[in-house]
Design an enzyme around this catalytic site. Structure first.
Site, mmCIF file in Angstrom:
data_model
loop_
_atom_site.group_PDB
_atom_site.id
_atom_site.type_symbol
_atom_site.label_atom_id
_atom_site.label_comp_id
_atom_site.label_asym_id
_atom_site.label_seq_id
_atom_site.Cartn_x
_atom_site.Cartn_y
_atom_site.Cartn_z
ATOM 1 N N LYS A 192 0.864 -1.182 0.000
ATOM 2 C CA LYS A 192 0.000 0.000 0.000
ATOM 3 C C LYS A 192 0.892 1.221 0.000
ATOM 4 C CE LYS A 192 -4.516 0.803 0.274
ATOM 5 N NZ LYS A 192 -5.581 -0.079 -0.257
HETATM 6 P P1 NAD Z 1 -12.980 7.288 -2.983
HETATM 7 O O1 NAD Z 1 -12.032 8.368 -2.673
HETATM 8 O O2 NAD Z 1 -13.411 7.081 -4.397
HETATM 9 O O3 NAD Z 1 -14.316 7.475 -2.109
HETATM 10 C C1 NAD Z 1 -14.296 7.635 -0.723
HETATM 11 C C2 NAD Z 1 -15.688 8.083 -0.281
HETATM 12 O O4 NAD Z 1 -15.695 8.206 1.143
HETATM 13 C C3 NAD Z 1 -16.102 9.449 -0.828
HETATM 14 O O5 NAD Z 1 -17.489 9.464 -1.091
HETATM 15 C C4 NAD Z 1 -15.768 10.384 0.337
HETATM 16 O O6 NAD Z 1 -16.508 11.601 0.315
HETATM 17 C C5 NAD Z 1 -16.164 9.505 1.495
HETATM 18 N N1 NAD Z 1 -15.583 9.918 2.765
HETATM 19 C C6 NAD Z 1 -14.338 10.397 2.988
HETATM 20 N N2 NAD Z 1 -14.205 10.727 4.288
HETATM 21 C C7 NAD Z 1 -15.383 10.426 4.863
HETATM 22 C C8 NAD Z 1 -15.863 10.533 6.195
HETATM 23 N N3 NAD Z 1 -15.088 11.005 7.171
HETATM 24 N N4 NAD Z 1 -17.130 10.115 6.441
HETATM 25 C C9 NAD Z 1 -17.906 9.620 5.439
HETATM 26 N N5 NAD Z 1 -17.507 9.515 4.178
HETATM 27 C C10 NAD Z 1 -16.259 9.908 3.908
HETATM 28 O O7 NAD Z 1 -12.341 5.958 -2.382
HETATM 29 P P2 NAD Z 1 -12.721 4.458 -2.735
HETATM 30 O O8 NAD Z 1 -11.757 3.959 -3.746
HETATM 31 O O9 NAD Z 1 -14.186 4.352 -2.959
HETATM 32 O O10 NAD Z 1 -12.318 3.717 -1.375
HETATM 33 C C11 NAD Z 1 -13.209 3.603 -0.278
HETATM 34 C C12 NAD Z 1 -12.731 2.470 0.628
HETATM 35 O O11 NAD Z 1 -12.709 1.243 -0.122
HETATM 36 C C13 NAD Z 1 -11.327 2.627 1.186
HETATM 37 O O12 NAD Z 1 -11.277 2.037 2.468
HETATM 38 C C14 NAD Z 1 -10.477 1.813 0.230
HETATM 39 O O13 NAD Z 1 -9.258 1.383 0.806
HETATM 40 C C15 NAD Z 1 -11.410 0.658 -0.018
HETATM 41 N N6 NAD Z 1 -11.138 -0.098 -1.242
HETATM 42 C C16 NAD Z 1 -11.098 0.523 -2.456
HETATM 43 C C17 NAD Z 1 -10.892 -0.240 -3.592
HETATM 44 C C18 NAD Z 1 -10.930 0.370 -4.965
HETATM 45 O O14 NAD Z 1 -10.903 -0.393 -5.948
HETATM 46 N N7 NAD Z 1 -11.038 1.684 -5.110
HETATM 47 C C19 NAD Z 1 -10.656 -1.616 -3.488
HETATM 48 C C20 NAD Z 1 -10.709 -2.222 -2.228
HETATM 49 C C21 NAD Z 1 -10.945 -1.446 -1.114
#
Ligand code: NAD
Length: 428
Positions: free
Chosen positions: A118
């Site tokens: 990561k």
């Molecule tokens: P992203 O940046 O696209 O979206 C994050 C979302 O969370 C946004 O809507 C943001 O406004 C919201 N957010 C941020 N801070 C917040 C808070 N304090 N309270 C509520 N909402 C809040 O990110 P993502 O890629 O969707 O990732 C989200 C989660 O999924 C992370 O934990 C990431 O590690 C995990 N994840 C992502 C992927 C991927 O393919 N993108 C894969 C596996 C896991």
């Protein structure tokens, strides 16, 4: 014993356990279940390599600002390191180390020949121009040039990054190599070797995991009430696909707040609102709800899809969902996890629930390495097969060993990595 530099210096509550220690605690539970040799457990407890680089960026004002960029490579016994790149102001080495370790177990659980990594930079990207983010990303990739590569470590998007940043990383790496290197990152735009289906993959995997879990409870997705925290790449896609499958998405939120409609939100209309306003807040088809309220709404399924540590000992006794699917990584604290378990609330652990993303990243890498690209149907079919198999392996293991789904998933993932270490032996 945990490396002290990885432990957080902040302790929000006396019961707070930093993300790295929490992940180690799950590792230790799995090691005990597997009766693992302690010599192997200690290897798995430590990331193999932690890289921190200084990134000087010329801001639009002409001033130079230095950012700290990190990449934590946990374990590459099964294959190249793989993991996201996070741009968020709360990024710490402890958090990245925990997330890198989670990636190792996730890849092993899904049967993908990768190890976990990561990366991240502590920055609020919204405060910087596109040009500043591009210069930051290119310098970060350039500083890591010897530590990444298709056979070494393959970054992907995460919070605060997207296909745009992956394109800049791929271009920077390729310019340094003198030829186009498709396999150095995943989550790229389609025009430069991205995979069809990657943008929806993590959300699609969440939908599949929830569907399989409900099926075991004798239910379908039709009419099931779901609350989703986070409306980004993962939460937004999960909301769309679950809505299409007949579920009622009763609430969603982002960093600015949330919206609620007891009979279900119109997700296509909400997506149009978000495209225009960059937030779910102000959507006319629902009432405002705070992030804290969303988590404790009456619903069947709760999907935290934003950040770590959202379900804690403060709110775990008020969660009303029967099923919690960890779309985000580590959204439930250690104590809260035990509280949910004791209340009979089923938790789909992150290393299973959000694995659809890394599965399609792997398929993207395979396509890029072979210069042969598939249609979306094939990508979705291959991903669904691996997700369904993994769900049922975990469910069966939990029934056999008598613990929850997280312990079962860890036992399977950690067990596969431990076996590989035994088979390879300790060098020299
Ligand atoms: P992203 O940046 O696209 O979206 C994050 C979302 O969370 C946004 O809507 C943001 O406004 C919201 N957010 C941020 N801070 C917040 C808070 N304090 N309270 C509520 N909402 C809040 O990110 P993502 O890629 O969707 O990732 C989200 C989660 O999924 C992370 O934990 C990431 O590690 C995990 N994840 C992502 C992927 C991927 O393919 N993108 C894969 C596996 C896991």
């Amino acid at each position: 014993m945990v490396v002290s530099s990885l432990q957080t210096t902040e302790a929000p509550t006396p019961a707070y356990i930093c993300p790295f220690d929490r992940t180690c605690s799950y590792l230790n539970q799995a090691a005990a279940e597997l009766e693992m040799d302690d010599n192997i457990r200690v290897i798995l407890e430590h990331p193999r390599k932690v890289v921190t680089v200084a990134i000087p960026v010329r801001l639009d004002s002409g001033k130079v600002q230095i950012f700290a960029g990190h990449r934590v490579q946990h374990c590459d016994v099964l294959g190249p390191y793989k993991g996201g790149t996070r741009y968020h102001r709360a990024v710490t080495l402890a958090e990245l180390s925990a997330l890198a370790m989670l990636m190792t177990w996730k890849c092993a659980l899904l049967g993908i020949p990768y190890g976990g990594a990561k990366g991240g930079i502590a920055i609020d990207p919204a405060q910087y121009s596109d040009g500043e983010i591009e210069r930051l990303t290119r310098r970060y990739a350039s500083e890591l040039i010897k530590d990444i590569g298709p056979a070494i470590d393959i970054p992907a998007p995460d919070i605060g990054t997207s296909s745009r940043e992956m394109a800049w990383m791929m271009d920077t790496y390729s310019m340094n190599m003198g030829h186009a290197v498709l396999g150095v990152v995943t989550g790229k735009p389609l025009s430069i070797g991205g995979s069809k289906g990657r943008d929806m993959a993590t959300g699609r995997g969440v939908m599949i995991a929830v569907r399989e879990a409900l099926m075991e409870l004798g239910q379908t997705l039709e009419g099931v009430k779901i609350a989703i925290q986070g409306f980004g790449k993962v939460g937004g896609a999960a909301a769309q696909l679950l809505h299409q499958a007949g579920a009622k998405i009763i609430a969603v939120s982002d960093a600015s707040g949330g919206v609620f409609a007891s009979e279900g939100l119109d997700i296509p209309a909400l997506s149009t609102h978000v495209a225009a306003n960059k937030t779910v807040v102000g959507f006319p088809g629902g009432e405002p709800v705070t992030n804290a309220e969303l988590l404790t709404l009456p619903c069947d399924v709760l999907i935290p899809a934003a950040l770590e540590d959202q379900i804690t000992e403060e709110n775990a006794d008020r969660i009303q969902a029967k099923l919690v699917a960890e779309a985000a990584n580590a959204p439930i604290t250690l104590v809260a996890d035990q509280m949910l378990e004791s209340r009979g609330i089923k938790v789909l652990p992150d290393i299973l629930a959000n694995a659809g993303g890394v599965v399609v990243s792997y398929l993207e890498w395979v396509q890029g390495q072979s210069f042969l690209f598939w249609d979306e149907k094939r990508v979705n079919r291959e991903m669904e097969k691996l997700m369904v198999q993994a769900y049922h392996r975990v469910s069966q293991r939990s029934q056999e060993q008598g613990g929850d789904l997280r312990l079962a998933a860890y036992t399977l993932g950690v067990g596969r990595v431990a076996q590989a270490i035994r088979d390879r032996g300790l060098y020299p």
